[in-house]
Scaffold this motif. Structure first.
Motif, mmCIF file in Angstrom:
data_model
loop_
_atom_site.group_PDB
_atom_site.id
_atom_site.type_symbol
_atom_site.label_atom_id
_atom_site.label_comp_id
_atom_site.label_asym_id
_atom_site.label_seq_id
_atom_site.Cartn_x
_atom_site.Cartn_y
_atom_site.Cartn_z
ATOM 1 N N LEU A 112 -14.742 46.521 51.565
ATOM 2 C CA LEU A 112 -15.624 46.566 50.108
ATOM 3 C C LEU A 112 -17.017 46.742 50.610
ATOM 4 N N LEU A 113 -17.342 45.892 51.978
ATOM 5 C CA LEU A 113 -18.593 46.376 52.717
ATOM 6 C C LEU A 113 -19.004 46.286 53.644
ATOM 7 N N ALA A 114 -19.667 48.143 54.221
ATOM 8 C CA ALA A 114 -20.172 48.513 55.754
ATOM 9 C C ALA A 114 -21.027 48.600 56.172
ATOM 10 N N ILE A 115 -21.506 47.959 57.286
ATOM 11 C CA ILE A 115 -22.550 47.790 57.926
ATOM 12 C C ILE A 115 -22.518 48.788 58.986
ATOM 13 N N ASP A 116 -23.411 49.588 58.824
ATOM 14 C CA ASP A 116 -23.424 50.902 60.055
ATOM 15 C C ASP A 116 -24.306 50.697 60.004
ATOM 16 N N GLY A 117 -24.570 49.750 61.672
ATOM 17 C CA GLY A 117 -26.005 50.788 62.368
ATOM 18 C C GLY A 117 -27.090 49.405 61.415
ATOM 19 N N VAL A 118 -26.959 48.933 61.158
ATOM 20 C CA VAL A 118 -28.376 48.737 60.553
ATOM 21 C C VAL A 118 -29.106 47.472 62.018
ATOM 22 N N SER A 119 -30.789 47.684 61.560
ATOM 23 C CA SER A 119 -31.438 47.458 62.709
ATOM 24 C C SER A 119 -32.593 46.333 61.850
ATOM 25 N N LYS A 120 -32.912 45.615 61.774
ATOM 26 C CA LYS A 120 -34.562 45.195 61.436
ATOM 27 C C LYS A 120 -35.341 44.437 62.357
ATOM 28 N N VAL A 121 -36.900 45.065 61.806
ATOM 29 C CA VAL A 121 -37.409 45.029 62.719
ATOM 30 C C VAL A 121 -38.846 44.188 61.898
ATOM 31 N N PHE A 122 -39.109 43.081 62.271
ATOM 32 C CA PHE A 122 -40.162 42.798 61.388
ATOM 33 C C PHE A 122 -41.965 42.641 62.539
ATOM 34 N N TRP A 123 -42.576 43.099 61.738
ATOM 35 C CA TRP A 123 -43.996 43.306 62.871
ATOM 36 C C TRP A 123 -44.904 41.685 62.673
ATOM 37 N N ARG A 124 -44.966 41.701 63.384
ATOM 38 C CA ARG A 124 -46.161 40.128 63.235
ATOM 39 C C ARG A 124 -47.477 40.640 63.518
ATOM 40 N N GLY A 125 -48.790 40.237 63.424
ATOM 41 C CA GLY A 125 -50.104 40.481 63.424
ATOM 42 C C GLY A 125 -50.668 41.130 62.831
ATOM 43 N N GLY A 126 -51.675 41.029 61.908
ATOM 44 C CA GLY A 126 -52.646 41.146 60.835
ATOM 45 C C GLY A 126 -52.842 42.575 61.252
ATOM 46 N N LEU A 127 -54.477 42.223 60.331
ATOM 47 C CA LEU A 127 -55.326 43.588 60.056
ATOM 48 C C LEU A 127 -55.869 43.672 61.467
ATOM 49 N N LEU A 128 -56.311 43.058 62.064
ATOM 50 C CA LEU A 128 -57.103 43.108 62.921
ATOM 51 C C LEU A 128 -56.322 42.604 64.438
ATOM 52 N N SER A 129 -55.435 41.700 64.645
ATOM 53 C CA SER A 129 -54.674 41.195 65.648
ATOM 54 C C SER A 129 -53.859 42.824 65.775
ATOM 55 N N ARG A 130 -53.283 42.666 67.272
ATOM 56 C CA ARG A 130 -52.795 43.500 67.164
ATOM 57 C C ARG A 130 -51.336 43.477 67.334
ATOM 58 N N ARG A 131 -50.477 44.113 66.719
ATOM 59 C CA ARG A 131 -48.935 43.797 65.926
ATOM 60 C C ARG A 131 -48.070 43.922 66.253
ATOM 61 N N THR A 132 -46.844 43.721 66.401
ATOM 62 C CA THR A 132 -45.749 42.949 67.948
ATOM 63 C C THR A 132 -44.319 43.240 67.041
ATOM 64 N N PRO A 133 -43.727 44.127 67.456
ATOM 65 C CA PRO A 133 -42.329 44.135 66.889
ATOM 66 C C PRO A 133 -41.451 42.882 67.202
ATOM 67 N N VAL A 134 -40.902 42.318 66.090
ATOM 68 C CA VAL A 134 -39.579 41.614 66.292
ATOM 69 C C VAL A 134 -38.145 42.322 66.230
ATOM 70 N N HIS A 135 -37.964 42.210 67.090
ATOM 71 C CA HIS A 135 -37.115 42.644 66.683
ATOM 72 C C HIS A 135 -35.060 41.701 66.113
ATOM 73 N N ALA A 136 -35.241 41.131 64.882
ATOM 74 C CA ALA A 136 -34.086 40.478 64.383
ATOM 75 C C ALA A 136 -32.776 40.885 64.527
ATOM 76 N N VAL A 137 -32.662 42.306 63.938
ATOM 77 C CA VAL A 137 -31.127 42.659 64.183
ATOM 78 C C VAL A 137 -31.475 43.727 64.568
ATOM 79 N N ARG A 138 -30.438 44.480 65.803
ATOM 80 C CA ARG A 138 -30.022 45.584 66.687
ATOM 81 C C ARG A 138 -28.929 46.402 66.571
ATOM 82 N N LYS A 139 -28.712 47.531 65.544
ATOM 83 C CA LYS A 139 -28.090 48.757 65.571
ATOM 84 C C LYS A 139 -26.156 47.073 64.914
ATOM 85 N N ALA A 140 -26.575 46.581 64.141
ATOM 86 C CA ALA A 140 -24.323 45.590 64.284
ATOM 87 C C ALA A 140 -24.231 46.434 62.961
ATOM 88 N N SER A 141 -22.819 46.642 63.292
ATOM 89 C CA SER A 141 -22.237 46.734 62.102
ATOM 90 C C SER A 141 -21.099 46.514 61.943
#
Lengths: 279, 537
Positions: B276-305
């Motif tokens: 019924l539900l298939a999750i296939d290689g799902v990743s989620k990256v949030f970006w921390r930091g705003g307009l002026l500061s450097r944006r750093t990635p936060v990998h919340a989910v990595r290639k989940a299936s």
């Protein structure tokens, strides 16, 4: 909500404020009956002393009855106070809601726009707007509204930002509700209390702004206003003090009553804060 | 047996008038011997924390102790003046609080905060205090204490902060340590380390420890004796094994029965059919930091299936920050995945517009964690439950009528429909949240920690309700939890997540008896009270 009214009713200052404000409202509503005739026309000899049996608050340099000018002045004060606040709340809520709900670039842009207005001294801006357009009640309402919406936008934005991430809002998204429904039905009702408190203070500020504009002669020349009376009596204050002092007292009491009401609402909405103060 | 270290008798603390009972704590009495761990266990509102606060002399002014005595070192603590109590507090009795994130001053190095305790009692000079702080940090097993002594709290993890709190408490070698839910805010592996530390302290220093908790697993792990509190009274007190295996009071029995069982249930394999539900290689990256500061990635989910068969319950287990909630939110599209594909009933739902996704909202619903934040406080319960169907075109009157039926279905009075959420308890609110989700007659239910904010007896009821609904309505469920006990009770399969990755998936039997991944093994080893589990039968 019954708890709110009970707490509000036990606040003596707030109840006194309500009474005074109700009197001002009644005065404005029934002005043509309380003080019939045109407040601008001569009603008696010029410079009648206060506490005269005919004109118990006296008359000014042109023989206008001071009591009549106060009664009719209440109308314009409340009109500008109410109208400008309503307009400012509409502008502020719209901008704050969009900025707070959407976040990101929209938030950045709208907040820079808001800061632009906040960085200009508000009274000068209001003066400028009224001077450019004709000084009418309408243009004064617009001018006062334009200078007083930024704080509303900031408060609403902060409320929306915190409410947006609440689970009940997420639940609404999951149910499939559209953005408008979510903003109007889920978030806005929960952001109302600070808006109500802020508005009651804003009415007071708007009344003061209108008085200040009229004092400088930028009021609507067709309507009687407290600020105008204070201004016109200013040059003769040593020989006819009552022409300035009584409109001043009216202004003072109205603004004070609004501030008391605002504080009463705020305390009744945040009983914890109030409790701590009393302990 | 020598005189007890602490002896509380007849302790009664008044509640302000107008409360639901006249006393917060009534006629509470117990003894605590040197080197003993006494656990006070109870549900929220049972008065356990108030009892601890009374011993520390930290009762709020609105809650005065009106009767009884607390004898410690030959004195009655309730009769002492402010200054006398201050001299005892910290030096002879110390306390560890629940929330390590807020109990430390964020702008002061931790070493200095430990030294402050000694300074307050006029102990040593600056140099000796610093040396002692380092010694204490080593004692609570903070890595490289010479460096940690100058670290600010934000540099430390939750577990490390709680160790610092314990180090502060131990600074003056108190003979009594009061711990108020010290591990409740921590992850299970961190909790296991802190509990081991507490046990160690008791063994090596002979400190008497009063340990307040709501968690029977923790109790089974560390208690010598147990006092069970209900409605401000101690209903049962006795040796650990006595209370756990032969509870005398009815309430204790109910509480213990409500603790979910850690069972490696074997589940029959399902016939192969399209999920019924298939999750296939799902990743989620949030970006921390705003307009002026450097944006750093936060990998919340990595290639989940993952895949869920129709009618299956999959528990997604992990510690805080493991990405389990983010993954669940990707499924109901509260979070847009950065990459990968999610299919519901064979249709790809990632990357389609909100409008195209709307029909799937009916099919996939969610139950949230916080019973106090998940219901709109300004709307009536009936409207809350009816909102979903109304959004999808059901006439209002019909939806409200259906809402009343649903409220009855989840065990509430249909009259609840006209009331506001604040009139209900946490457990009742979770029922309302469940009714709201069921109103759309979904096929898939995503439950994000639906019972973790509830007391254990309420938790058992809500879990039973969810299981019952699931069976009756043939739901497929993705159940997010940090609690392996809960997972083992409700799930057909368990997926373990760590740092955004799914490290292992298997049936409860496979996960509990033959964990393949070392992290799964650590998690299982950290579950408090595993020894007790065997005895529960």
């Amino acid at each position: 909500m019954s708890g709110f009214w009970r707490r509000f009713a036990t606040n003596r200052g707030a109840v006194a404020g309500c009474v005074v404000f109700a009197l001002v409202l009644a005065m404005a509503a029934f002005a043509p009956w309380i003080a019939p005739g045109d407040p601008w026309s001569m009603a008696g000899p010029p410079r009648t002393d206060a506490f005269d049996p005919e004109h118990w608050l006296g008359t000014d340099m042109l023989g206008r009855d001071v009591w009549a000018t106060i009664v009719h002045g209440a109308r314009v004060s409340l009109l500008v106070g109410g109208g400008a606040t309503l307009a400012a709340v509409l502008i502020g809520v719209s901008i704050g809601a969009v900025a707070g709900y959407l976040g990101g670039v929209a938030d950045d842009l709208l907040m820079r726009f808001t800061e632009f207005f906040q960085s200009i001294p508000s009274f000068i801006l209001a003066l400028l707007i009224v001077a450019i357009f004709q000084p009418t009640v309408g243009s004064i309402v617009v001018a006062v509204a334009i200078v007083s919406w930024p704080p509303v936008a900031r408060v609403v934005r902060a409320e929306f930002m915190s409410l947006r991430s609440r689970e009940f809002v997420q639940a609404a998204v999951v149910l499939g509700q559209g953005t408008w429904t979510i903003v109007l039905r889920q978030i806005l009702p929960n952001a109302l209390s600070p808006i109500v408190v802020l508005s009651s203070f804003m009415v007071a500020t708007a009344i003061l702004l209108e008085a200040a504009l009229s004092f400088l002669g930028l009021g609507d020349p067709n309507v009687m206003s407290w600020g105008f009376m204070i201004g016109s009596g200013r040059s003769t204050i040593r020989i006819a003090w009552w022409t300035s002092v009584f409109p001043g007292i009216a202004l003072f009491l109205t603004v004070l009553s609004l501030n008391l009401i605002g504080e009463g609402i705020s305390d009744a909405l945040n009983p914890r804060l109030h409790e701590r103060g009393a302990a | 047996m020598s005189a007890p270290l602490l002896s509380v008798s007849g302790l009664t603390v008044a509640l302000p008038p107008g409360g639901d009972r006249p006393h917060a704590v009534e006629d509470v009495g117990f003894d605590l011997a040197r080197g003993e761990i006494l656990c006070i266990v109870g549900e929220s509102g049972s008065g356990k924390s108030i009892s601890a606060a009374a011993i520390m002399g930290l009762l709020p002014r609105r809650l005065p102790a009106v009767a009884g005595s607390i004898r410690f070192g030959g004195r009655d603590l309730l009769r002492l003046g402010k200054e006398e109590m201050r001299a005892i507090r910290g030096r002879e009795i110390a306390m560890v609080f629940q929330e390590p994130m807020t109990a430390l001053n964020p702008i002061m190095p931790v070493g200095q905060q430990i030294a402050e305790v000694m300074e307050a009692h006029g102990e040593g000079d600056a140099a000796s205090r610093r040396a002692r702080a380092i010694e204490l940090l080593a004692e609570v097993r903070i890595p490289s204490p010479e460096l940690a002594v100058d670290a600010y709290p934000f540099r430390l993890s939750g577990g490390q902060r709680q160790r610092v709190m314990i180090a502060m408490a131990l600074a003056l070698r108190p003979s009594l340590l009061v711990c108020d839910e010290p591990t409740t805010a921590l992850d299970v592996t961190t909790q296991a380390q802190i509990l081991a530390l507490v046990r160690d302290l008791q063994a090596t220093r002979g400190t008497g420890i009063l340990f307040v908790t709501h968690d029977f697993g923790v109790v089974a792990e560390i208690a010598d004796r147990i006092a069970v509190m209900q409605h401000g009274r101690i209903v049962e007190i006795g040796a650990r094994d006595e209370v756990l295996s032969r509870p005398r009071h009815d309430y204790t029995r109910r509480l213990i029965a409500a603790v979910p069982r850690l069972a490696g249930r074997e589940v029959a394999p399902r016939p192969a059919e399209p999920p019924l539900l298939a999750i296939d290689g799902v990743s989620k990256v949030f970006w921390r930091g705003g307009l002026l500061s450097r944006r750093t990635p936060v990998h919340a989910v990595r290639k989940a299936s993952l895949s869920l068969a129709r009618g299956e319950t999959l528990a997604l287990v992990g510690e805080s920050g493991s990405g389990k909630s983010t993954l669940a939110r990707c499924v109901v599209r509260l979070v847009e995945p950065s990459e990968g594909e999610i299919r519901i009933g064979g249709t790809v739902v990632t990357g389609i517009s909100q409008r195209a996704f709307k029909p799937f909202r009916r099919r996939a619903q969610m139950v949230f964690q916080d019973p106090f934040a998940s219901l709109n406080p300004r709307r009536r319960v009936g409207e809350i439950v009816a909102e979903g169907p109304i959004t999808h075109g059901t006439p209002r009157a019909e939806a409200i009528a259906r809402a009343r039926e649903l409220l009855a279905l989840v065990g509430l009075d249909p009259a609840a429909a006209t009331r506001f959420p604040h009139e209900f308890s946490g457990g009742q609110r979770q029922r309302i949240g469940l009714a709201r989700a069921l109103a759309l007659e979904p096929e898939l239910l995503v439950a994000d920690e639906p019972v973790s904010a509830l007391d254990v007896s309420v938790q058992a009821q809500v879990l039973a309700l969810i299981a019952d609904m699931k069976k009756r309505l043939g739901l497929t469920m993705l159940f997010i939890t940090h609690d392996l006990r809960v997972a083992s009770e409700i799930a057909d399969r368990i997926a373990v997540m760590r740092q955004g990755e799914i490290v292992e998936t298997g049936t409860p039997a496979a996960i509990f008896t033959r964990p393949a991944h070392p992290y799964t093994r650590d998690l299982i080893a950290a579950i408090p009270g595993r020894g007790w589990e065997a005895a529960r039968g």
